[in-house]
Design a protein around this motif. Structure first.
Motif, mmCIF file in Angstrom:
data_model
loop_
_atom_site.group_PDB
_atom_site.id
_atom_site.type_symbol
_atom_site.label_atom_id
_atom_site.label_comp_id
_atom_site.label_asym_id
_atom_site.label_seq_id
_atom_site.Cartn_x
_atom_site.Cartn_y
_atom_site.Cartn_z
ATOM 1 N N LEU A 57 2.443 16.213 1.712
ATOM 2 C CA LEU A 57 2.028 14.846 2.051
ATOM 3 C C LEU A 57 3.088 14.163 2.892
ATOM 4 O O LEU A 57 2.800 13.241 3.634
ATOM 5 C CB LEU A 57 1.781 14.043 0.776
ATOM 6 C CG LEU A 57 0.765 14.635 -0.199
ATOM 7 C CD1 LEU A 57 0.593 13.724 -1.406
ATOM 8 C CD2 LEU A 57 -0.579 14.859 0.472
ATOM 9 N N ARG A 58 4.336 14.570 2.701
ATOM 10 C CA ARG A 58 5.410 14.080 3.571
ATOM 11 C C ARG A 58 6.434 15.197 3.717
ATOM 12 O O ARG A 58 6.919 15.736 2.726
ATOM 13 C CB ARG A 58 6.095 12.857 2.972
ATOM 14 C CG ARG A 58 7.248 12.375 3.868
ATOM 15 C CD ARG A 58 7.955 11.165 3.332
ATOM 16 N NE ARG A 58 8.771 11.485 2.180
ATOM 17 C CZ ARG A 58 9.439 10.579 1.481
ATOM 18 N NH1 ARG A 58 9.356 9.298 1.797
ATOM 19 N NH2 ARG A 58 10.170 10.943 0.448
ATOM 20 N N HIS A 59 6.758 15.521 4.945
ATOM 21 C CA HIS A 59 7.760 16.556 5.167
ATOM 22 C C HIS A 59 9.128 16.041 4.759
ATOM 23 O O HIS A 59 9.437 14.871 4.930
ATOM 24 C CB HIS A 59 7.776 16.972 6.637
ATOM 25 C CG HIS A 59 6.540 17.715 7.026
ATOM 26 N ND1 HIS A 59 6.340 19.026 6.678
ATOM 27 C CD2 HIS A 59 5.425 17.320 7.683
ATOM 28 C CE1 HIS A 59 5.152 19.403 7.127
ATOM 29 N NE2 HIS A 59 4.576 18.392 7.742
ATOM 30 N N VAL A 88 -4.148 9.916 0.441
ATOM 31 C CA VAL A 88 -3.655 9.364 1.695
ATOM 32 C C VAL A 88 -2.187 9.110 1.439
ATOM 33 O O VAL A 88 -1.841 8.448 0.485
ATOM 34 C CB VAL A 88 -4.340 8.016 1.977
ATOM 35 C CG1 VAL A 88 -3.888 7.462 3.310
ATOM 36 C CG2 VAL A 88 -5.847 8.178 1.938
ATOM 37 N N SER A 89 -1.316 9.644 2.251
ATOM 38 C CA SER A 89 0.092 9.426 1.991
ATOM 39 C C SER A 89 0.693 8.517 3.035
ATOM 40 O O SER A 89 0.737 8.844 4.198
ATOM 41 C CB SER A 89 0.851 10.747 1.962
ATOM 42 O OG SER A 89 2.146 10.492 1.495
ATOM 43 N N PRO A 90 1.140 7.333 2.596
ATOM 44 C CA PRO A 90 1.661 6.387 3.562
ATOM 45 C C PRO A 90 2.921 6.888 4.248
ATOM 46 O O PRO A 90 3.316 6.333 5.254
ATOM 47 C CB PRO A 90 1.968 5.142 2.724
ATOM 48 C CG PRO A 90 1.206 5.353 1.459
ATOM 49 C CD PRO A 90 1.157 6.824 1.240
ATOM 50 N N GLY A 91 3.556 7.927 3.713
ATOM 51 C CA GLY A 91 4.676 8.520 4.435
ATOM 52 C C GLY A 91 4.193 9.008 5.792
ATOM 53 O O GLY A 91 4.980 9.378 6.648
ATOM 54 N N MET A 92 2.881 9.018 5.963
ATOM 55 C CA MET A 92 2.334 9.487 7.230
ATOM 56 C C MET A 92 2.085 8.344 8.204
ATOM 57 O O MET A 92 1.520 8.561 9.264
ATOM 58 C CB MET A 92 1.054 10.255 6.979
ATOM 59 C CG MET A 92 1.355 11.524 6.196
ATOM 60 S SD MET A 92 -0.091 12.530 5.993
ATOM 61 C CE MET A 92 0.652 14.084 5.504
ATOM 62 N N PHE A 117 0.823 -1.213 0.000
ATOM 63 C CA PHE A 117 0.000 0.000 0.000
ATOM 64 C C PHE A 117 0.854 1.258 0.000
ATOM 65 O O PHE A 117 0.350 2.360 0.081
ATOM 66 C CB PHE A 117 -0.963 0.022 1.202
ATOM 67 C CG PHE A 117 -0.279 -0.099 2.530
ATOM 68 C CD1 PHE A 117 0.391 0.979 3.080
ATOM 69 C CD2 PHE A 117 -0.293 -1.298 3.223
ATOM 70 C CE1 PHE A 117 1.050 0.871 4.299
ATOM 71 C CE2 PHE A 117 0.356 -1.423 4.439
ATOM 72 C CZ PHE A 117 1.027 -0.341 4.981
ATOM 73 N N ASP A 118 2.159 1.087 -0.109
ATOM 74 C CA ASP A 118 3.046 2.243 -0.011
ATOM 75 C C ASP A 118 3.625 2.567 -1.392
ATOM 76 O O ASP A 118 4.505 1.879 -1.874
ATOM 77 C CB ASP A 118 4.175 1.904 0.981
ATOM 78 C CG ASP A 118 4.883 3.142 1.491
ATOM 79 O OD1 ASP A 118 4.507 4.250 1.072
ATOM 80 O OD2 ASP A 118 5.814 2.986 2.285
ATOM 81 N N PRO A 119 3.094 3.604 -2.069
ATOM 82 C CA PRO A 119 3.493 3.853 -3.457
ATOM 83 C C PRO A 119 4.946 4.317 -3.595
ATOM 84 O O PRO A 119 5.522 4.853 -2.662
ATOM 85 C CB PRO A 119 2.544 4.980 -3.887
ATOM 86 C CG PRO A 119 2.158 5.664 -2.623
ATOM 87 C CD PRO A 119 2.146 4.603 -1.566
HETATM 88 P P1 AMP Z 1 10.086 6.490 -0.276
HETATM 89 O O1 AMP Z 1 10.062 5.963 -1.661
HETATM 90 O O2 AMP Z 1 10.385 5.450 0.767
HETATM 91 O O3 AMP Z 1 10.923 7.714 -0.146
HETATM 92 O O4 AMP Z 1 8.592 6.922 0.054
HETATM 93 C C1 AMP Z 1 7.675 7.233 -0.933
HETATM 94 C C2 AMP Z 1 6.603 8.052 -0.282
HETATM 95 O O5 AMP Z 1 6.133 9.026 -1.211
HETATM 96 C C3 AMP Z 1 5.372 7.260 0.097
HETATM 97 O O6 AMP Z 1 5.495 6.645 1.355
HETATM 98 C C4 AMP Z 1 4.317 8.359 0.094
HETATM 99 O O7 AMP Z 1 4.364 9.079 1.286
HETATM 100 C C5 AMP Z 1 4.767 9.286 -1.008
HETATM 101 N N1 AMP Z 1 4.050 9.036 -2.264
HETATM 102 C C6 AMP Z 1 4.535 8.454 -3.372
HETATM 103 N N2 AMP Z 1 3.590 8.375 -4.325
HETATM 104 C C7 AMP Z 1 2.472 8.912 -3.815
HETATM 105 C C8 AMP Z 1 1.152 9.119 -4.304
HETATM 106 N N3 AMP Z 1 0.784 8.740 -5.524
HETATM 107 N N4 AMP Z 1 0.268 9.699 -3.478
HETATM 108 C C9 AMP Z 1 0.619 10.102 -2.245
HETATM 109 N N5 AMP Z 1 1.848 9.933 -1.723
HETATM 110 C C10 AMP Z 1 2.772 9.351 -2.486
#
Ligand code: AMP
Ligand code: MG
Length: 319
Positions: free
Chosen positions: A184-186, A212-216, A52-54
């Motif tokens: 969505l992510r700081h 919804v941003s899984p970075g959260m 679920f983490d894009p």
């Molecule tokens: P990372 O690749 O580990 O630096 O983390 C990628 C992060 O980017 C995800 O955990 C989300 O917080 C954010 N992200 C990437 N694609 C999307 C999207 N389509 N919608 C919302 N957030 C996204």
């Protein structure tokens, strides 16, 4: 630094559906051809990342916003001009060529152009966009050296060693709405940086659709040892002689087994750059816990506190 022939070899692996870890200006990424769903699936497998983490898609030419995004907002190009190459990820409606697995089924895709020559050469040589999350096991620390990658992901097909990455903190993820941008992510680029060009406007929850941003996720970025934030939660029986202090101000450091002062001048960017490598070092130190002094909540301090809170979350005793 990787030689051209190393980069060409790595690019060939990307074309063949393999995984290549490469430096960016933030952390090392674990890359695959973003248009090859099977290759992207291997990223999730190797990282043990929940589906679920894009993933963020990396490009070497801002014009590719038009290829990966479906009618991206013109303001994206203004921000691209100001911040790319650099640690700003823009989430835009995705075009049909982006496989669903990249975006975890979302109708949007996160895109950025990294400010690292090796990364840009790799993307150009591979001649495809590269989907790349940080090259670590899910939930563990993001790697800032090739050694960190090797330690966590020995199964990766190739690692391009570009030395330590400069920033250590991840890209800022934003999306645009009808009135402005929201975060969505700081990350390294701050709200204030972006507000110079576009107003900040956080959409009220009622107006939101699927952003919804899984970075959260609350719990993330674990350094493998209990970490506590002063003023938030520190166990009463904590023994300072068995703990390390991540200090911002230099105050109240008596009794700790070790003290990491990440900046001596109160410079939050310097602190951010050094945070991940300090946490990596502390992972290997003979201590039982890490205590972090909170940093001021402005500029990049917001992203720093976000990371510290996620690292500390599982050690709070309230839930
Ligand atoms: P990372 O690749 O580990 O630096 O983390 C990628 C992060 O980017 C995800 O955990 C989300 O917080 C954010 N992200 C990437 N694609 C999307 C999207 N389509 N919608 C919302 N957030 C996204
Ligand atoms: Mg990550």
């Amino acid at each position: 630094m990787p030689q051209t022939e190393d980069i060409l070899r790595a690019a060939k692996l990307i074309r063949e559906g393999k995984l290549v870890a490469f430096p960016t200006e933030t952390v090392y990424g674990l890359g695959a051809n973003a248009l090859d769903a099977e290759a992207v699936a291997r990223i999730f497998e190797l990282k043990e990342r929940p589906s679920f983490d894009p993933l963020i898609v990396h490009i070497a030419n801002p014009g590719d916003l038009n290829v990966l995004g479906k009618h991206p907002d013109p303001r994206c190009f203004l921000l691209a001009e100001k911040f790319w190459p650099g640690p700003l990820t823009m989430v835009v409606p995705k075009s049909d060529i982006v496989p669903d697995i990249v975006t975890s089924g979302l109708e949007t895709v996160g895109i950025r152009m990294p400010a690292n020559e090796t990364a840009l050469e790799l993307i150009r040589a591979a001649a495809c966009p590269i989907a790349a999350p940080s090259a670590n096991k899910f939930g563990l620390l993001s790697p800032t050296t090739a050694q960190h990658v090797k330690k966590q992901l020995p199964g990766v097909d190739c690692i391009l060693d570009g030395g330590p990455t400069g920033i250590g903190i991840e890209s800022t993820v934003i999306s645009l709405n009808h009135k402005g941008f929201e975060i969505l992510r700081h990350g390294f680029i701050t709200r204030e940086d972006i507000e110079k060009y576009i107003p900040f406007y956080a959409m009220p929850a009622a107006e939101k659709t699927n952003i919804v941003s899984p970075g959260m996720l609350k719990s993330h970025y674990s350094p493998g040892k209990p970490i506590y934030i002063q003023g938030d939660y520190v166990p009463e029986d904590l023994q300072r002689e068995k703990a390390a202090l991540l200090s911002f101000s230099g105050n109240d450091s008596q009794g700790f087994a070790m003290v990491y002062r990440l900046t001596s001048s109160g410079d939050l960017r310097e602190y951010a750059v050094k945070l991940f490598s300090a946490l990596h070092q502390l992972e290997d130190e003979d201590i039982e816990a890490i205590v972090a002094e909170p940093v001021p909540m402005h500029g990049i301090g917001i992203a720093i506190m976000d990371k510290l809170k996620k690292a500390a979350h599982r050690y709070r005793n309230d839930d």
